[in-house]
Design a protein around this motif. Structure first.
Motif, PDB file in Angstrom:
ATOM      1  N   LEU A   3       0.846  -1.177   0.000  1.00 59.51           N
ATOM      2  CA  LEU A   3       0.000   0.000   0.000  1.00 59.51           C
ATOM      3  C   LEU A   3       0.886   1.233   0.000  1.00 59.51           C
ATOM      4  CD1 LEU A   3      -2.819   1.248   0.173  1.00 59.51           C
ATOM      5  CD2 LEU A   3      -2.627   1.098   2.649  1.00 59.51           C
ATOM      6  N   LYS A   4       0.863   1.966  -1.089  1.00 58.21           N
ATOM      7  CA  LYS A   4       1.632   3.199  -1.208  1.00 58.21           C
ATOM      8  C   LYS A   4       0.704   4.353  -0.854  1.00 58.21           C
ATOM      9  CE  LYS A   4       4.219   5.914  -4.511  1.00 58.21           C
ATOM     10  NZ  LYS A   4       4.560   6.086  -5.925  1.00 58.21           N
ATOM     11  N   LEU A   5       1.066   5.097   0.178  1.00 63.84           N
ATOM     12  CA  LEU A   5       0.220   6.189   0.634  1.00 63.84           C
ATOM     13  C   LEU A   5       0.521   7.471  -0.127  1.00 63.84           C
ATOM     14  CD1 LEU A   5       0.346   5.608   4.482  1.00 63.84           C
ATOM     15  CD2 LEU A   5      -1.471   4.976   2.896  1.00 63.84           C
ATOM     16  N   PRO A   6      -0.527   8.195  -0.522  1.00 65.73           N
ATOM     17  CA  PRO A   6      -0.331   9.478  -1.186  1.00 65.73           C
ATOM     18  C   PRO A   6      -0.005  10.555  -0.150  1.00 65.73           C
ATOM     19  CG  PRO A   6      -2.659   9.043  -0.933  1.00 65.73           C
ATOM     20  CD  PRO A   6      -1.925   7.827  -0.411  1.00 65.73           C
ATOM     21  N   PRO A   7       0.397  11.735  -0.606  1.00 68.39           N
ATOM     22  CA  PRO A   7       0.719  12.804   0.347  1.00 68.39           C
ATOM     23  C   PRO A   7      -0.499  13.329   1.099  1.00 68.39           C
ATOM     24  CG  PRO A   7       1.019  13.550  -1.923  1.00 68.39           C
ATOM     25  CD  PRO A   7       0.683  12.101  -1.976  1.00 68.39           C
ATOM     26  N   VAL A   8      -1.717  13.115   0.558  1.00 66.00           N
ATOM     27  CA  VAL A   8      -2.930  13.622   1.191  1.00 66.00           C
ATOM     28  C   VAL A   8      -3.936  12.485   1.362  1.00 66.00           C
ATOM     29  CG1 VAL A   8      -4.889  15.207   0.949  1.00 66.00           C
ATOM     30  CG2 VAL A   8      -2.625  15.919   0.186  1.00 66.00           C
ATOM     31  N   VAL A   9      -4.485  12.388   2.572  1.00 60.51           N
ATOM     32  CA  VAL A   9      -5.592  11.487   2.861  1.00 60.51           C
ATOM     33  C   VAL A   9      -6.790  12.393   3.142  1.00 60.51           C
ATOM     34  CG1 VAL A   9      -6.491   9.768   4.470  1.00 60.51           C
ATOM     35  CG2 VAL A   9      -4.082   9.694   3.792  1.00 60.51           C
ATOM     36  N   PHE A  10      -7.901  12.142   2.479  1.00 59.37           N
ATOM     37  CA  PHE A  10      -9.061  13.027   2.580  1.00 59.37           C
ATOM     38  C   PHE A  10      -9.999  12.584   3.705  1.00 59.37           C
ATOM     39  CE2 PHE A  10      -7.532  13.335  -1.764  1.00 59.37           C
ATOM     40  CZ  PHE A  10      -7.421  14.713  -1.907  1.00 59.37           C
ATOM     41  N   GLY A  11     -10.313  13.525   4.596  1.00 57.72           N
ATOM     42  CA  GLY A  11     -11.252  13.278   5.686  1.00 57.72           C
ATOM     43  C   GLY A  11     -12.682  13.376   5.204  1.00 57.72           C
ATOM     44  N   VAL A  26     -23.728  18.213  -3.388  1.00 56.20           N
ATOM     45  CA  VAL A  26     -22.522  18.896  -2.917  1.00 56.20           C
ATOM     46  C   VAL A  26     -21.529  17.868  -2.398  1.00 56.20           C
ATOM     47  CG1 VAL A  26     -21.608  20.507  -1.187  1.00 56.20           C
ATOM     48  CG2 VAL A  26     -23.738  21.051  -2.389  1.00 56.20           C
ATOM     49  N   LYS A  27     -22.008  16.887  -1.659  1.00 56.84           N
ATOM     50  CA  LYS A  27     -21.141  15.828  -1.144  1.00 56.84           C
ATOM     51  C   LYS A  27     -20.494  15.047  -2.291  1.00 56.84           C
ATOM     52  CE  LYS A  27     -23.762  15.307   3.119  1.00 56.84           C
ATOM     53  NZ  LYS A  27     -24.521  14.418   4.000  1.00 56.84           N
ATOM     54  N   THR A  28     -21.264  14.772  -3.319  1.00 58.68           N
ATOM     55  CA  THR A  28     -20.718  14.054  -4.483  1.00 58.68           C
ATOM     56  C   THR A  28     -19.649  14.894  -5.167  1.00 58.68           C
ATOM     57  OG1 THR A  28     -22.783  12.856  -4.806  1.00 58.68           O
ATOM     58  CG2 THR A  28     -21.300  12.974  -6.700  1.00 58.68           C
ATOM     59  N   ARG A  29     -19.859  16.197  -5.275  1.00 58.58           N
ATOM     60  CA  ARG A  29     -18.843  17.071  -5.892  1.00 58.58           C
ATOM     61  C   ARG A  29     -17.580  17.134  -5.044  1.00 58.58           C
ATOM     62  NH1 ARG A  29     -23.352  20.565  -6.891  1.00 58.58           N
ATOM     63  NH2 ARG A  29     -22.472  22.130  -5.503  1.00 58.58           N
ATOM     64  N   ILE A  30     -17.720  17.079  -3.729  1.00 63.33           N
ATOM     65  CA  ILE A  30     -16.552  17.070  -2.839  1.00 63.33           C
ATOM     66  C   ILE A  30     -15.735  15.796  -3.076  1.00 63.33           C
ATOM     67  CG2 ILE A  30     -15.822  16.834  -0.423  1.00 63.33           C
ATOM     68  CD1 ILE A  30     -18.204  18.730   0.270  1.00 63.33           C
ATOM     69  N   VAL A  31     -16.414  14.652  -3.114  1.00 58.78           N
ATOM     70  CA  VAL A  31     -15.728  13.376  -3.356  1.00 58.78           C
ATOM     71  C   VAL A  31     -15.061  13.399  -4.729  1.00 58.78           C
ATOM     72  CG1 VAL A  31     -16.071  10.882  -3.674  1.00 58.78           C
ATOM     73  CG2 VAL A  31     -17.206  12.076  -1.777  1.00 58.78           C
ATOM     74  N   GLU A  32     -15.751  13.911  -5.726  1.00 57.19           N
ATOM     75  CA  GLU A  32     -15.195  14.001  -7.079  1.00 57.19           C
ATOM     76  C   GLU A  32     -13.934  14.864  -7.105  1.00 57.19           C
ATOM     77  OE1 GLU A  32     -16.974  14.642 -11.532  1.00 57.19           O
ATOM     78  OE2 GLU A  32     -17.727  15.969  -9.944  1.00 57.19           O
ATOM     79  N   ALA A  33     -13.946  15.981  -6.365  1.00 62.02           N
ATOM     80  CA  ALA A  33     -12.766  16.854  -6.305  1.00 62.02           C
ATOM     81  C   ALA A  33     -11.591  16.139  -5.640  1.00 62.02           C
ATOM     82  CB  ALA A  33     -13.105  18.142  -5.557  1.00 62.02           C
ATOM     83  N   GLN A  37      -7.866  15.189  -7.434  1.00 64.38           N
ATOM     84  CA  GLN A  37      -6.596  15.645  -6.868  1.00 64.38           C
ATOM     85  C   GLN A  37      -5.626  14.505  -6.561  1.00 64.38           C
ATOM     86  OE1 GLN A  37      -5.792  18.889  -6.776  1.00 64.38           O
ATOM     87  NE2 GLN A  37      -7.778  19.138  -7.761  1.00 64.38           N
ATOM     88  N   SER A  38      -6.080  13.280  -6.720  1.00 64.68           N
ATOM     89  CA  SER A  38      -5.247  12.120  -6.404  1.00 64.68           C
ATOM     90  C   SER A  38      -4.637  11.559  -7.678  1.00 64.68           C
ATOM     91  CB  SER A  38      -6.093  11.045  -5.716  1.00 64.68           C
ATOM     92  OG  SER A  38      -6.634  11.559  -4.523  1.00 64.68           O
ATOM     93  N   ILE A  43      -7.386   7.968  -1.004  1.00 66.24           N
ATOM     94  CA  ILE A  43      -7.617   7.400   0.322  1.00 66.24           C
ATOM     95  C   ILE A  43      -8.531   8.335   1.096  1.00 66.24           C
ATOM     96  CG2 ILE A  43      -6.593   6.662   2.503  1.00 66.24           C
ATOM     97  CD1 ILE A  43      -4.114   5.861   1.006  1.00 66.24           C
ATOM     98  N   PHE A  44      -9.615   7.760   1.629  1.00 65.56           N
ATOM     99  CA  PHE A  44     -10.559   8.500   2.458  1.00 65.56           C
ATOM    100  C   PHE A  44     -10.491   7.971   3.879  1.00 65.56           C
ATOM    101  CE2 PHE A  44     -12.506   8.877  -1.769  1.00 65.56           C
ATOM    102  CZ  PHE A  44     -12.746  10.239  -1.814  1.00 65.56           C
TER     103      PHE A  44
END
Length: 168
Positions: A3-11, A26-33, A37-38, A43-44
């Motif tokens: 498992l290679k971790l990216p520099p950002v994990v999204f909360g 709005v929640k779907t657009r947040i997840v899409e953004a 960016q990955s 990773i959430f």
């Protein structure tokens, strides 16, 4: 599997209506953004406590709506909080923080409680992620094992914790 971790994990606490109730679009657009960016796998970080499971539900619905393959997502679900019916006007955990929730959450600690939270979290993610999460998570459960190491006769014993794979 490495498992290679990216520099950002999204909360995902915001997907659980932390401080403000967000529309599902709005929640779907947040997840899409987050996905845009990955560079590789996104990773959430989530928890059953986030909106009494609403964050997990919203994340699962958004990923399904966006057509994201399970292999392109890693979801870290912190266990220990189980969704239950809402008995009053608002949840009993962290009053005033979570908005417009339909459920409450209680702590479930110990092996049985954690497994119940694990199963419920997979159900809340729903759809195509249910089977994949159950399979990959069960394959990577680690068991804590205490060992005692004595370096030289007469020295203090040194206690260390080792992790080993176990199957369930």
């Amino acid at each position: 599997m490495e498992l290679k971790l990216p520099p950002v994990v999204f909360g995902t606490s915001g997907l659980g209506n932390l401080y403000v109730a967000l529309d599902e679009d709005v929640k779907t657009r947040i997840v899409e953004a987050c996905i845009r960016q990955s560079e590789e796998r996104v990773i959430f970080d989530s928890a059953g406590k986030y909106g009494a499971g609403l964050a997990l539900e919203s994340l699962g619905r958004a990923l399904k709506k966006l057509g994201i393959a399970p292999g392109n997502v890693v979801i870290s679900n912190k266990l220990g909080w189980l969704r239950i019916p809402l008995a009053g006007k608002e949840p009993t955990f962290e009053p005033g923080v979570w908005k417009d929730l339909k459920y409450d959450a209680v702590q479930k600690i110990g092996y049985d409680g954690m497994m119940e939270c694990f199963e419920q979290g997979n159900e809340l993610l729903g759809g195509i992620f249910r089977r994949w999460c159950r399979y990959t998570t069960r394959m990577n459960i680690w068991q804590r094992r205490e060992t005692t190491v004595r370096s030289r006769p007469g020295d203090m014993r040194i206690y260390s914790t080792h992790m080993r794979r176990c199957s369930i």
